[in-house]
Design a protein around this motif. Sequence first.
Motif, PDB file in Angstrom:
ATOM      1  N   ARG A 155       0.810  -1.222   0.000  1.00  0.00           N
ATOM      2  CA  ARG A 155       0.000   0.000   0.000  1.00  0.00           C
ATOM      3  C   ARG A 155       0.836   1.260   0.000  1.00  0.00           C
ATOM      4  O   ARG A 155       1.823   1.365   0.716  1.00  0.00           O
ATOM      5  CB  ARG A 155      -0.915  -0.011   1.217  1.00  0.00           C
ATOM      6  CG  ARG A 155      -1.932  -1.109   1.041  1.00  0.00           C
ATOM      7  CD  ARG A 155      -3.082  -0.892   1.943  1.00  0.00           C
ATOM      8  NE  ARG A 155      -4.296  -1.160   1.211  1.00  0.00           N
ATOM      9  CZ  ARG A 155      -5.501  -1.111   1.749  1.00  0.00           C
ATOM     10  NH1 ARG A 155      -5.660  -0.767   3.006  1.00  0.00           N
ATOM     11  NH2 ARG A 155      -6.558  -1.376   1.030  1.00  0.00           N
ATOM     12  N   HIS A 165      -1.320  -4.801   2.967  1.00  0.00           N
ATOM     13  CA  HIS A 165      -2.694  -4.914   3.454  1.00  0.00           C
ATOM     14  C   HIS A 165      -2.884  -6.315   4.017  1.00  0.00           C
ATOM     15  O   HIS A 165      -2.634  -7.302   3.319  1.00  0.00           O
ATOM     16  CB  HIS A 165      -3.653  -4.669   2.284  1.00  0.00           C
ATOM     17  CG  HIS A 165      -5.072  -4.553   2.689  1.00  0.00           C
ATOM     18  ND1 HIS A 165      -6.095  -5.203   2.036  1.00  0.00           N
ATOM     19  CD2 HIS A 165      -5.655  -3.850   3.695  1.00  0.00           C
ATOM     20  CE1 HIS A 165      -7.236  -4.897   2.621  1.00  0.00           C
ATOM     21  NE2 HIS A 165      -7.000  -4.080   3.628  1.00  0.00           N
ATOM     22  N   ASP A 169     -10.894  -6.039   1.894  1.00  0.00           N
ATOM     23  CA  ASP A 169     -11.890  -4.980   2.046  1.00  0.00           C
ATOM     24  C   ASP A 169     -13.078  -5.267   1.142  1.00  0.00           C
ATOM     25  O   ASP A 169     -12.901  -5.529  -0.048  1.00  0.00           O
ATOM     26  CB  ASP A 169     -11.298  -3.624   1.631  1.00  0.00           C
ATOM     27  CG  ASP A 169     -10.205  -3.156   2.577  1.00  0.00           C
ATOM     28  OD1 ASP A 169     -10.215  -3.560   3.756  1.00  0.00           O
ATOM     29  OD2 ASP A 169      -9.347  -2.377   2.123  1.00  0.00           O
ATOM     30  N   HIS A 245     -16.841   0.519   4.127  1.00  0.00           N
ATOM     31  CA  HIS A 245     -16.429  -0.838   3.735  1.00  0.00           C
ATOM     32  C   HIS A 245     -16.132  -1.639   4.983  1.00  0.00           C
ATOM     33  O   HIS A 245     -15.931  -1.084   6.064  1.00  0.00           O
ATOM     34  CB  HIS A 245     -15.203  -0.797   2.819  1.00  0.00           C
ATOM     35  CG  HIS A 245     -13.906  -0.464   3.498  1.00  0.00           C
ATOM     36  ND1 HIS A 245     -13.534   0.826   3.825  1.00  0.00           N
ATOM     37  CD2 HIS A 245     -12.895  -1.252   3.920  1.00  0.00           C
ATOM     38  CE1 HIS A 245     -12.350   0.810   4.399  1.00  0.00           C
ATOM     39  NE2 HIS A 245     -11.927  -0.435   4.482  1.00  0.00           N
ATOM     40  N   HIS A 247     -13.333  -4.004   6.551  1.00  0.00           N
ATOM     41  CA  HIS A 247     -12.018  -4.657   6.503  1.00  0.00           C
ATOM     42  C   HIS A 247     -12.144  -5.917   7.339  1.00  0.00           C
ATOM     43  O   HIS A 247     -12.459  -5.858   8.525  1.00  0.00           O
ATOM     44  CB  HIS A 247     -10.928  -3.746   7.076  1.00  0.00           C
ATOM     45  CG  HIS A 247      -9.618  -4.461   7.266  1.00  0.00           C
ATOM     46  ND1 HIS A 247      -8.599  -4.412   6.351  1.00  0.00           N
ATOM     47  CD2 HIS A 247      -9.182  -5.283   8.261  1.00  0.00           C
ATOM     48  CE1 HIS A 247      -7.583  -5.170   6.773  1.00  0.00           C
ATOM     49  NE2 HIS A 247      -7.919  -5.710   7.937  1.00  0.00           N
TER      50      HIS A 247
HETATM   51 ZN   LIG Z   1      -8.505  -3.081   4.743  1.00  0.00          ZN
END
Ligand SMILES: [Zn+2]
Length: 268
Positions: A155, A165, A169, A245, A247
Amino acid sequence: MRFFLVLCTFFALPFAAQAVELNGTLAQGGLVVGQVQPGSVVTLDGQTVAVAANGAFVMGFSRDAEPRARLKVLGPGGSVEEQTLSIAKQTYQVQRIDGLPTRKVTPNPADVAHIKADNAKIGAVRSSMSTDPRFLSGFHWPVSGPISGVFGSQRILNGTPKSPHNGVDVAAPRGSIIQAPADGVVALVADDMFYTGKTMMIDHGLGLTSVYAHMDDIFVIEGQVLSQGDALGTVGQTGRATGPHLHWGLTWKAVHVDPQLAAGPMMK
Ligand SMILES: [Zn+2]
């Protein structure tokens, strides 16, 4: 999207041998559930793997796991079986996310203290070792929607390279219900973590835990026993998030694995 390649590249194996049966994905980021005779002792690369009273065990392979792992099973009668497991290599994409508040990328000293306290709570759950193999329910997706971030991607946040990550997600409207992907016990409920906002964790047994971040609401309490499909709370945008979202992270002891490999293709 690109990630479907990952699912197509590997097939879930059952393969059987005399002393051990394995199910899952032998790949970087893969989760494998095993079965041995009760009373067996299992080691992976020389490290003891906890075995439940019924002979079930679980193990995970990290994002950067070596191509081979050595599994050894000492049966209760003194038998010894050793296997070399081939761990398939994955390729990881680079994901750039811009427009995050500067403080969420470069925290100030007070934020650093907050982050350390959060990490201590999360670390305590991950280092716990409950004995019921609740993960045997298998894993479903906790919410459905487009996948907006895959496991393992490198990322770059506001132009600064960060850690890979460590979960997946799923984009979904604020308020969408999140369901327990597997049986477990609620191990942590936190209202305001620096990066992950409203956060909860589930203990699935034998060192396997999962985390749910950026939630809008949490319906469960610590210690609550969950069955697969139970409502955990709702999708939100709390903590470091550019849109609503979920995660979802899945971790075996300190080893992050790919929830997408554990859950398989998403039912729409
Ligand atoms: Zn995430």
